[in-house]
Each structure stands twice: as structure tokens, then as C-alpha cells.
Design an enzyme around this catalytic site. Sequence first.
Site, PDB file in Angstrom:
ATOM      1  CB  THR A  82      -0.957  -0.114   1.229  1.00 42.50           C
ATOM      2  OG1 THR A  82      -0.113  -0.127   2.547  1.00 42.50           O
ATOM      3  CG2 THR A  82      -1.767  -1.280   1.029  1.00 42.50           C
ATOM      4  CB  SER A  83       2.474   3.282   1.755  1.00 40.53           C
ATOM      5  OG  SER A  83       2.821   2.470   2.922  1.00 40.53           O
ATOM      6  N   GLY A  84       5.301   3.133   0.363  1.00 35.22           N
ATOM      7  CA  GLY A  84       6.629   2.666   0.404  1.00 35.22           C
ATOM      8  C   GLY A  84       7.390   3.998   0.770  1.00 35.22           C
ATOM      9  NE  ARG A  85       8.714   2.969   5.731  1.00 31.60           N
ATOM     10  CZ  ARG A  85       9.548   2.464   6.858  1.00 31.60           C
ATOM     11  NH1 ARG A  85       9.771   3.361   7.738  1.00 31.60           N
ATOM     12  NH2 ARG A  85       9.983   1.238   6.879  1.00 31.60           N
ATOM     13  N   GLY A 117       6.316 -10.227  -1.698  1.00 34.00           N
ATOM     14  CA  GLY A 117       6.611 -11.167  -2.540  1.00 34.00           C
ATOM     15  C   GLY A 117       5.813 -11.745  -3.868  1.00 34.00           C
ATOM     16  CG  HIS A 174       9.655 -11.903   1.241  1.00 33.83           C
ATOM     17  ND1 HIS A 174       9.400 -12.835   2.129  1.00 33.83           N
ATOM     18  CD2 HIS A 174       8.584 -11.264   0.702  1.00 33.83           C
ATOM     19  CE1 HIS A 174       7.912 -12.756   2.058  1.00 33.83           C
ATOM     20  NE2 HIS A 174       7.619 -11.776   1.495  1.00 33.83           N
ATOM     21  CG  ASP A 175       7.926  -7.374   2.820  1.00 37.14           C
ATOM     22  OD1 ASP A 175       7.827  -8.583   2.773  1.00 37.14           O
ATOM     23  OD2 ASP A 175       6.855  -6.642   2.423  1.00 37.14           O
ATOM     24  CG  ASN A 199       1.874 -15.904   4.956  1.00 39.42           C
ATOM     25  OD1 ASN A 199       2.482 -14.967   5.146  1.00 39.42           O
ATOM     26  ND2 ASN A 199       2.162 -17.023   4.004  1.00 39.42           N
ATOM     27  CD  GLU A 256      -3.790  -2.600   8.575  1.00 40.51           C
ATOM     28  OE1 GLU A 256      -4.197  -3.103   7.264  1.00 40.51           O
ATOM     29  OE2 GLU A 256      -2.774  -2.650   9.046  1.00 40.51           O
TER      30      GLU A 256
END
Length: 529
Positions: free
Chosen positions: A15-18, A82, A241-242, A301, A309
Amino acid sequence: MEQKKYFFAVDLGATSGRTILGSLAEGKFELEELTRFDNRLIETGNHFYWDIFALFYEIIAGLKLVAQRGIHIESIGIDTWGCDFVYVDKNGDILRNPLAYRDPHTFGMMEKYFDEKISKEKVYEKTGIQFMNFNSLFQIYAMRKAGNVALENADKILFIPDALSYMLTGNAICEYTVASTSQILNPMTGDLDNDLVESLGLKREQFGKMTNPASIIGTLTKEVQKMTGLNAVPVIAVAGHDTASAVAAVPAKNEEFAYLSSGTWSLMGIETKNAIINKKSYELNFTNEGGIEGTTRFLKNICGMWIYERCRKEWKDEAAASQKDMKSLGHAELIAEAMKQPAFQSIINPDDACFANPSSMVEAIRQYCKKTGQHVPQNYGEFCRCIFESLALRYRQIFTWLKDFADFDLNVLHIIGGGSLNQYLNQFTADSCGVTVLAGPQEGTAIGNIMLQAKASGLVKDIWEMRQIIANSLELKKFEPKNKEAWDEAYEKFLKIKGYKGKRVKRKKEPSPLVASVPCDSIAGSPQS
């Protein structure tokens, strides 16, 4: 005094990045967020796409800031979600934007793949990966069945972090941790499985060279140097992969720990030397994903904060439409209201398919509780209390399974990610699992990214030195288990919830669940961090 070394991290979520500037000196690290931006899905032609060029633009914008400030960075590293990937043609050009894992084109494709190509049991035996309809194996298969033109003309197939690194360097690689999410990689061989690759009508050489975390991919191309004002800065294959980057940042003292990466998704697991692939792991649908330094992330998972949310968004939309004050919908206010409610009035299975992506999450919870003969939540506080307690009970179920799989004692549960800030949920988790919980760091993914760059530069030698530096740089919050009897009773209730015997909706089904699933309306694809 030791001179600070600076590193540039790109952390992209669904949904977002930094972009983040990290520094390391005197055995401690610091972080500074440079830019934050939306990662928007593009809906067109009955499909959902990621805008890979917009993400590239945002990376360039962050690098420009570094150049303008005159900061010398040692390297650049990129981590993302991923499964998704980019097609590149023989000229080295990207063949349109990549399809997103949320796209419904994979619905029903797992079953067709098993019928037409390789059996479900054989696929798990080869990969040890949890079955999800959006795994790369099924995405590519769906595209092949649809006659996807980009696939037919692809010379290279690059996972998202590798594609962005390719756009920066011109070098195509296949980073191990992100490749491991694809359900195409064989953890026993450490490479993509030839049988699975060939079943998709592809060749191994269409993927980049398998590359381990903390390896140099290349340096910024002359074009990117001109665009940013930087020189030939190295780009590092971090844990692409985060979650792999986040787990690398767990400040554990030894191997005897479990971790919970808490965000939109919750991922609970252990770090092992070898993949765990057996009948039980298959039946419980556990996954074996690549870690750093040859480790495996054996995990499950879990739906995570997605349900909360979505409820909060519904409430905010309703409040905005009626021009009501939205102050009561702040995180602190909602959590405080939840704590005023009676305990264990309503319990749900957060991983039931009806919570994957319903048109109304609030209504999905109401229907679940109604159909299972429980109290139906009436206000914000009751909904939030239900969600947090149910997550903690699901965590206990997974933690119990992990204790059976591990060949070592699990003495502590480390909670990392944004969810580590929710102190009440942290305490619920300690109470439910009956184990000491250590919360932090919140920025685990970015920290892991930066520490792997530091390893590539020779500033740290291994994962344990990385973790020691992380532990020295922040204060963890400890939560000890309480209220054992009440949580034991609630857990028994959680396990005994009976499924609704009404009209069933076609959905992704988890093998042998211990908690019966309740079908709900408006089911769509599962979210991922």
C-alpha cells in the site's frame, strides 16, 4: 570517533513505500525517513497492476535528496512484498506493468494446475511453500492459460525487488529470499526447480542468476547517475522479501526464539537450519521461505491487522459521509474503548476465508458471530476487542504447532513491525501463548535491509553481530504472561467454534483446519504485506 557510514534503503509494501537513510557507527544504527509515498493499484481492463515505473520514480526522487544533501552513501538496497514479477523482453525493456497478486485471474488456478501439471503433494514436497492462489507458480500458469502476450515475449522474469534493481543497474538477478516465496524454488537444491519451471513452459535461464543476500548486484548506470547526481553507487541484493529483511532484524540472543512480524499480515515462525517438509507441515499448510546465511524461515501466514484496518476504514468512511467527528476513530481511542469491553464475548478465526476481502468487514464479523451462536459486536470497542483477542488466540494455535516442529525450546516470542506498538495486543499475545514477549523493533524491515548492506560492505560479519548491534540500538518492551486460566478457557472455546452449515461459497481452503471455517458472502483475494 568512528566515522558514520550511510546506507540507502527502499522499503516497499503493498500500500505504501519509503526511502530511508540509515547510518552505522560505534556499534549502533540510526534511521531517517527521507520520503514516503503511496503504492497504488491500477485497475484497468478487468485486471489489477502495480505501477513499476512510478515506484522507480520514487526511488530516484529519494536518491536525488541524498545527492542534494551531499551525503555519501555506501550502497542501496531494495525490499518489497513477494510473489509478483516483471517481464523483460530481449531488448531489455519492461513488457507493461506487472499484474498484482490481488488480481482475481488466479482464482481456481491452483486446482487446475494440480489436475493438469504436478500434484499438490509433489509441489509441496519440492517447495515446502504454503498454498496460496497468488503464488508465482499459479500466477504464471494463469497467464499461460490466458495466452498472456507479455509472458509469451518474455526474455527475463524478475521479481519486484530484482526488477527495480535491474532498472538501477542494468543487471538481472534472482535474489534467493524473494524467489523462495514463488512456490517455484526448491530449498533442498537452493535453486528454481526444473520440473516446476518446465511445467510453465519456461526455461531456467529466463530467470536471473540465483543470488544470496548481502551480494553486490552492480552499480548505478550512467543514466541513473545523471538523473540523481550520484556516482556509481553499488546496489546490494539485501533480503529482497520484506519479511526476510524483518526477520534478519530480530534482536535475538540465540536460536531459541519464535518471531511474529505483525502488520497487515502477521507472519509467525521460527528460524531453522533446514527446511521442514513433512506430512504434518503439509497438512497444516506451513511455509519454508529463504532466510539469510542459509537459514529457512519456517512460518505461517496469519490474517493480521487487515481485519482491524478494514473495519476502521469503514467506520471512518461512514463518519465522513455523515460529517461526524472522527476523533473517536484514532488508534489510541479505539484500543482504549476495546479495553473497556467484557473479555471473550465474541471470537472469530481471523484466517477464515470470509475475512479475506469482503465488501464489508464489519458485516462479515457480524455474520460470523451470528452463525456461530455468539454475541454479535455492537460498537467500535466490541469489534476491536473481538479482533485483538481472536488474533492472540490464533497466534497461540500457530505457536503451539511451532513448538512441536522446533528441535529447540521456544523461550521467547519477538514481535516486530508496526503491530509491535500495540501494547494491549502484545500483552494478549503473551497471555494467550504463555510465553515472554519482546516487542520491537517497529522498523524491522528497513533495519534488516540496512544491516545486510552493512554486511556487504564488511562492517559486520554475520547475522549475530547484526542482531547484537540492533539490540544495542533500541530498548525492547517486555510482556510476561498473565491470566492463564481465563486464556486457557478462551482457547478451548476458540478450538470448538462450529462452522455454519449453510450455503458454502467457493473459496481458498486451508488443509485440515483445527478451527472450523464459516462461509461468508463477497469473498475475494487475500491481502499481503
